[in-house]
Write a protein that holds these residues in place. Structure first.
Motif, PDB file in Angstrom:
ATOM      1  N   ASN A  13      -0.183   7.979 -16.065  1.00 52.53           N
ATOM      2  CA  ASN A  13      -0.955   8.112 -14.691  1.00 52.53           C
ATOM      3  C   ASN A  13      -2.293   8.636 -14.847  1.00 52.53           C
ATOM      4  O   ASN A  13      -3.226   8.479 -14.086  1.00 52.53           O
ATOM      5  CB  ASN A  13      -0.085   8.946 -13.522  1.00 52.53           C
ATOM      6  CG  ASN A  13       1.016   8.212 -13.019  1.00 52.53           C
ATOM      7  OD1 ASN A  13       1.335   7.239 -13.350  1.00 52.53           O
ATOM      8  ND2 ASN A  13       1.696   8.823 -11.994  1.00 52.53           N
ATOM      9  N   THR A  32       3.800  -2.899  -7.777  1.00 46.64           N
ATOM     10  CA  THR A  32       4.615  -2.561  -6.536  1.00 46.64           C
ATOM     11  C   THR A  32       6.181  -2.330  -6.724  1.00 46.64           C
ATOM     12  O   THR A  32       6.869  -2.025  -5.864  1.00 46.64           O
ATOM     13  CB  THR A  32       4.492  -3.544  -5.413  1.00 46.64           C
ATOM     14  OG1 THR A  32       4.987  -4.851  -5.644  1.00 46.64           O
ATOM     15  CG2 THR A  32       3.125  -3.627  -4.976  1.00 46.64           C
ATOM     16  N   ASP A  35       7.246   2.094 -10.398  1.00 49.40           N
ATOM     17  CA  ASP A  35       7.142   3.486 -10.491  1.00 49.40           C
ATOM     18  C   ASP A  35       8.362   4.006  -9.891  1.00 49.40           C
ATOM     19  O   ASP A  35       8.743   3.566  -8.940  1.00 49.40           O
ATOM     20  CB  ASP A  35       6.008   4.032  -9.965  1.00 49.40           C
ATOM     21  CG  ASP A  35       5.276   5.313 -10.657  1.00 49.40           C
ATOM     22  OD1 ASP A  35       5.302   5.496 -11.762  1.00 49.40           O
ATOM     23  OD2 ASP A  35       5.396   6.333  -9.672  1.00 49.40           O
ATOM     24  N   MET A  39       4.135   3.830  -4.553  1.00 51.19           N
ATOM     25  CA  MET A  39       2.774   3.318  -5.010  1.00 51.19           C
ATOM     26  C   MET A  39       1.881   2.908  -3.808  1.00 51.19           C
ATOM     27  O   MET A  39       2.577   2.372  -2.962  1.00 51.19           O
ATOM     28  CB  MET A  39       3.258   2.194  -5.963  1.00 51.19           C
ATOM     29  CG  MET A  39       4.025   2.559  -7.241  1.00 51.19           C
ATOM     30  SD  MET A  39       5.375   1.272  -7.547  1.00 51.19           S
ATOM     31  CE  MET A  39       6.539   1.810  -6.180  1.00 51.19           C
ATOM     32  N   LYS A  66       0.891   6.434  -8.167  1.00 44.25           N
ATOM     33  CA  LYS A  66       0.124   5.412  -8.824  1.00 44.25           C
ATOM     34  C   LYS A  66      -0.756   4.865  -7.542  1.00 44.25           C
ATOM     35  O   LYS A  66      -0.208   4.507  -6.644  1.00 44.25           O
ATOM     36  CB  LYS A  66       0.846   4.336  -9.528  1.00 44.25           C
ATOM     37  CG  LYS A  66       1.332   4.664 -10.841  1.00 44.25           C
ATOM     38  CD  LYS A  66       2.082   3.536 -11.638  1.00 44.25           C
ATOM     39  CE  LYS A  66       2.454   3.984 -13.094  1.00 44.25           C
ATOM     40  NZ  LYS A  66       3.065   2.859 -13.764  1.00 44.25           N
TER      41      LYS A  66
END
Length: 405
Positions: A13, A32, A35, A39, A66
């Motif tokens: 990150n 999308t 993570d 996000m 993110k």
């Protein structure tokens, strides 16, 4: 503590741009679902104040989330939003019970709250770092157990699906969360530390904890019954410790755990609350400053200046005091979101802080001479109770000793 996976995620990150520009549908689809945290995509067709704020928050919060930017017209159509911020739920938490994304198109100053509170899903995952995000939405029902979406996925989803079903009926009247075993230790009494089965803890509207007896087994019907008991006020949380109610003789209101809600969380008034330790030298040095502030606020009927001994009294959630003195401002009508004061403790800074967050012109006058007192000498105490004091007067803090935690 961070796991090896958390450390890798943190490093990734922090590398590269804080908000990557996405240029293709493939990149968007990959981003999308990439993570274990929410996000965020900034969908902008032009430069706006919200876009500027989004980039600032992306830089500030990249350690935790993110961020990406989309400006391509075709991709904006794909997202279905323009000049907005879209938060995408982690893939492993997606279910039929709620949308997998949240949209923000409000005022820029509210964007940070949206980002930080996005993880408060229908049944979000609470951690020690995110307690404040969940605890502002009360009453709150927390289910703690051995969560593992990889090794023990079947059992984890078994518990979560039942919570989701109940939450779909009762949210937002009650907020739901689930946490791992370390959160059992965080909320439950000592005698339940060794339990690994699902345990239920309630944070009441007033901010006090109630632990559901371990004899109540986890089931759909039992969770529903707990929620019904919450809504009918049958569940009453209470502080673990409190002083006797004092007689109010001074401009600074002395609060104890049992009077905290009525004085500090009065929806009709703003409140400034100091949590102090009687063993803290910085707290002693702060006494004349706080007294003068209360004197200057004596003609403002819509503001309460208060203090509470955080050694002898339990603090309602989401308030916490890991050092002394700790100061919060509670805006009128927004008492679920107390704002922590973290500047130098001068009269001017405290007044500016309250004026900024009250969003109205509070009245302050010249202080009465009798309130300009010299600081008292710190009380003699043992090292275990006092904790460790550091920093200059007006800025330093005394860390909480063992008895204060």
């Amino acid at each position: 503590e961070r796991s090896p996976k958390d450390l890798v995620r943190y490093a990734l990150n922090m590398l590269g741009d804080h908000a990557k520009v996405i240029k293709s549908e493939e990149e968007l689809n990959k981003f999308t679902v990439s993570d274990p945290e929410y996000m965020f995509v900034g969908a902008f067709s032009e430069d706006t104040d919200l876009k500027k704020e989004f980039l600032l928050q992306a830089e500030s919060l990249r350690e935790y989330f993110k961020f990406s930017i989309v400006t391509d017209p075709e991709l904006l159509k794909k997202i279905g939003q323009t000049n907005a911020v879209v938060g995408y739920q982690p893939e492993f938490l997606r279910s039929k019970w709620e949308p997998s994304f949240k949209v923000f198109a409000g005022e820029p100053f509210d964007l940070k709250n949206f980002i930080q509170s996005a993880r408060v899903d229908l049944v979000g995952i609470i951690t020690k770092k995110t307690t404040a995000d969940f605890e502002i939405s009360r009453p709150l029902l927390i289910t703690t157990f051995d969560i593992d979406f990889e090794v023990n996925k079947k059992h984890t989803n078994y518990v979560r699906n039942r919570l989701l079903k109940v939450a779909s009926e009762y949210s937002p009247r009650v907020t739901f969360a689930m946490g791992n075993l370390n959160m059992t230790h965080f909320y439950a009494p000592d005698d339940r530390y060794n339990d690994t089965s699902p345990l239920l803890t309630v944070i009441t509207k007033e901010g006090w904890e109630y632990t559901v007896p371990k004899e109540v087994e986890f089931s759909l019907d039992n969770v529903k019954q707990v929620v019904e008991d919450i809504l009918s006020d049958k569940i009453k949380g209470k502080p673990f410790k409190t002083d006797d109610v004092p007689v109010q003789k001074k401009r600074v209101k002395k609060v104890v755990a049992t009077t905290f809600h009525d004085i500090v969380l009065d929806e009709s008034k703003h409140a400034l609350i100091e949590f102090y330790s009687p063993y803290c030298s910085h707290c002693k040095q702060f006494i004349p400053v706080y007294n003068e502030l209360a004197s200057r606020a004596r003609e403002e009927s819509g503001l309460v200046i208060a203090k509470m001994d955080a050694v002898s009294n339990s603090l309602p959630r989401p308030f916490e005091s890991r050092g002394f003195p700790t100061i919060y401002f509670v805006p009128k009508g927004r008492n679920s979101r107390p704002i922590k004061f973290e500047e130098s403790r001068s009269i001017d800074n405290l007044i500016d802080f309250m004026q900024t967050h009250s969003k109205e012109d509070l009245k302050f006058v010249e202080p009465e001479e009798k309130f300009l007192k010299k600081p008292e000498e710190p009380a003699e105490t043992g090292e275990e109770s006092a904790g460790t004091c550091s920093g200059d007067a007006g800025e330093g803090q005394c860390s909480a000793g063992k008895s204060e935690l």
